[in-house]
Design an enzyme around this catalytic site. Sequence first.
Site, mmCIF file in Angstrom:
data_model
loop_
_atom_site.group_PDB
_atom_site.id
_atom_site.type_symbol
_atom_site.label_atom_id
_atom_site.label_comp_id
_atom_site.label_asym_id
_atom_site.label_seq_id
_atom_site.Cartn_x
_atom_site.Cartn_y
_atom_site.Cartn_z
ATOM 1 N N GLY A 168 0.669 14.780 30.955
ATOM 2 C CA GLY A 168 0.146 14.127 29.751
ATOM 3 C C GLY A 168 0.132 15.049 28.546
ATOM 4 N N ARG B 124 4.405 8.252 39.574
ATOM 5 C CA ARG B 124 5.558 8.105 38.660
ATOM 6 C C ARG B 124 6.177 9.463 38.330
ATOM 7 N NH1 ARG B 124 1.517 4.706 36.659
ATOM 8 N NH2 ARG B 124 0.642 6.408 35.433
ATOM 9 N N SER B 125 5.359 10.511 38.324
ATOM 10 C CA SER B 125 5.846 11.837 37.910
ATOM 11 C C SER B 125 6.147 12.759 39.077
ATOM 12 C CB SER B 125 4.800 12.519 37.025
ATOM 13 O OG SER B 125 4.499 11.717 35.925
ATOM 14 N N CYS C 105 -12.997 15.344 21.408
ATOM 15 C CA CYS C 105 -12.203 16.206 20.522
ATOM 16 C C CYS C 105 -12.747 16.241 19.087
ATOM 17 C CB CYS C 105 -10.741 15.769 20.538
ATOM 18 S SG CYS C 105 -10.511 13.999 20.377
ATOM 19 N N GLN D 133 -8.002 10.775 12.671
ATOM 20 C CA GLN D 133 -7.612 11.231 14.003
ATOM 21 C C GLN D 133 -6.139 10.970 14.307
ATOM 22 O OE1 GLN D 133 -12.026 10.061 15.646
ATOM 23 N NE2 GLN D 133 -10.453 10.311 17.199
ATOM 24 N N SER E 155 -1.877 11.726 18.873
ATOM 25 C CA SER E 155 -1.757 12.418 20.158
ATOM 26 C C SER E 155 -3.087 12.430 20.905
ATOM 27 C CB SER E 155 -1.220 13.841 19.978
ATOM 28 O OG SER E 155 -1.893 14.492 18.940
ATOM 29 N N LYS F 257 -20.247 9.471 20.039
ATOM 30 C CA LYS F 257 -20.132 10.732 20.785
ATOM 31 C C LYS F 257 -20.615 11.903 19.923
ATOM 32 C CE LYS F 257 -16.418 8.958 23.676
ATOM 33 N NZ LYS F 257 -14.948 8.802 23.818
ATOM 34 N N ARG G 146 -8.123 6.141 12.938
ATOM 35 C CA ARG G 146 -6.840 6.635 13.459
ATOM 36 C C ARG G 146 -5.841 6.639 12.309
ATOM 37 N NH1 ARG G 146 -6.628 9.129 18.078
ATOM 38 N NH2 ARG G 146 -7.758 7.430 19.066
ATOM 39 N N HIS H 220 -6.772 16.617 14.279
ATOM 40 C CA HIS H 220 -7.773 15.720 13.690
ATOM 41 C C HIS H 220 -8.410 16.422 12.485
ATOM 42 C CE1 HIS H 220 -7.337 13.266 17.152
ATOM 43 N NE2 HIS H 220 -8.537 13.363 17.696
HETATM 44 P P1 A2P Z 1 1.862 10.223 34.617
HETATM 45 O O1 A2P Z 1 2.618 10.943 33.546
HETATM 46 O O2 A2P Z 1 2.461 10.380 35.955
HETATM 47 O O3 A2P Z 1 1.525 8.797 34.246
HETATM 48 P P2 A2P Z 1 -1.690 10.870 28.490
HETATM 49 O O4 A2P Z 1 -3.137 11.105 28.102
HETATM 50 O O5 A2P Z 1 -0.743 11.649 27.665
HETATM 51 O O6 A2P Z 1 -1.365 9.412 28.568
HETATM 52 O O7 A2P Z 1 -1.534 11.457 29.982
HETATM 53 C C1 A2P Z 1 -2.274 10.960 31.062
HETATM 54 C C2 A2P Z 1 -2.052 11.865 32.264
HETATM 55 O O8 A2P Z 1 -2.800 11.304 33.355
HETATM 56 C C3 A2P Z 1 -0.609 11.911 32.725
HETATM 57 O O9 A2P Z 1 -0.336 13.178 33.281
HETATM 58 C C4 A2P Z 1 -0.581 10.840 33.783
HETATM 59 O O10 A2P Z 1 0.444 11.000 34.757
HETATM 60 C C5 A2P Z 1 -1.919 11.061 34.441
HETATM 61 N N1 A2P Z 1 -2.302 9.875 35.198
HETATM 62 C C6 A2P Z 1 -2.429 8.614 34.765
HETATM 63 N N2 A2P Z 1 -2.755 7.771 35.767
HETATM 64 C C7 A2P Z 1 -2.839 8.544 36.891
HETATM 65 C C8 A2P Z 1 -3.113 8.299 38.264
HETATM 66 N N3 A2P Z 1 -3.389 7.075 38.710
HETATM 67 N N4 A2P Z 1 -3.096 9.347 39.134
HETATM 68 C C9 A2P Z 1 -2.821 10.584 38.697
HETATM 69 N N5 A2P Z 1 -2.538 10.894 37.413
HETATM 70 C C10 A2P Z 1 -2.545 9.884 36.512
#
Ligand code: A2P
Length: 334
Positions: A14, A41-42, A130, A157, A160, A214, A236, A243
């Site tokens: 992320g 997915r990753s 943040c 904000q 990102s 917050k 935003r 920010h």
């Molecule tokens: P992934 O890239 O595989 O979806 P961002 O804040 O930029 O959207 O990033 C969110 C982060 O949280 C990413 O690394 C995302 O992985 C991870 N993430 C989202 N859903 C899950 C999940 N169910 N299990 C593990 N990691 C997750």
Amino acid sequence: MGPNSHVAVVGATGAVGIEMIRTLERRNFPLSRLTLLASSRSAGKALQFRDETIAVKELKPDSFKGVDLALFSAGSGISKEYAPRAVADGCVVVDNSSAFRMDDAVPLVVPEINARDVAGHHGILANPNCTTAITLMALYPLHQAFFCKRIVASSYQAVSGTGAKAIEELRRQVQQIVRGETVTWEVYPHQIAFNVLPHVDSFLPSGYTKEEMKMENEGRKIMHHPGFRASVTCVRVPVYRAHSVAVSAEFEKPVTLEAARQALLRAPGLDVVDEPDAKRYPMPLFTAEKDNCEVGRLRKDCALDNGLCFWVSGDQLLKGAALNAVQIAEVLLA
Ligand code: A2P
């Protein structure tokens, strides 16, 4: 946890996770092994750390066996589900989500302000919101000097802060507009390119958003100031990164500009950029990718007694997230 720690980053792919990896490398954080976790997915995706290529693994209940420290930034739901499991496996968690911030058993820390609170942890430590963290970097030194009663603030904000998909949405919309195509959106409720949205996070019955509250709630906890009040409008803006916050602060004690400036000049993690005649003031274009926050436009507030106005800008992926999390981990080690 010692110099040979096994560290994990949860949400490694992320917007914040990538910065956590870079920050660990940049600050030469003492670790012997780095595990990168994200969704299925990753899984298998290769990320670089120092001279190593590390394959991302899918986050699973047994991911924390043998891990000493985990930096979480994959959203509240993931933190609520997996952080307690990590702690049960003997891991210390620094969590970037809002899941545990207001939990009395969880220190909420900006190291420049309340590093001492780290010692009271029971396995989980929280990284603040943040916008709150960036605002407090300038407000806290002024509070120490003059005792802050309340603030009225508006935030500007960057996208990102919403994550990687929002960066992509702004980029795509700018291209669609330049090419004369129909503008599409999924992440925000309206077009963000060439627009500003007075809507960050979900609305509460009071009419404020969760994000807006917050500042008061987390500000009270971090500054150990239960009487602190904050009325905030979070906005935003079509900025990729960093920010900014316009703040009017009212103090108990009489304020002078010179004493305020001296307090800000002494503050750690903060640069004073305040030469309006030379057109020098903080701007997100220049605080992006910078560790220190910047404060400027310092002036006596003409509508408040003992009031000061200032403008503070900081990289919310760094001081507002990854850098602050790694700094908390550094305090843990020390
Ligand atoms: P992934 O890239 O595989 O979806 P961002 O804040 O930029 O959207 O990033 C969110 C982060 O949280 C990413 O690394 C995302 O992985 C991870 N993430 C989202 N859903 C899950 C999940 N169910 N299990 C593990 N990691 C997750």
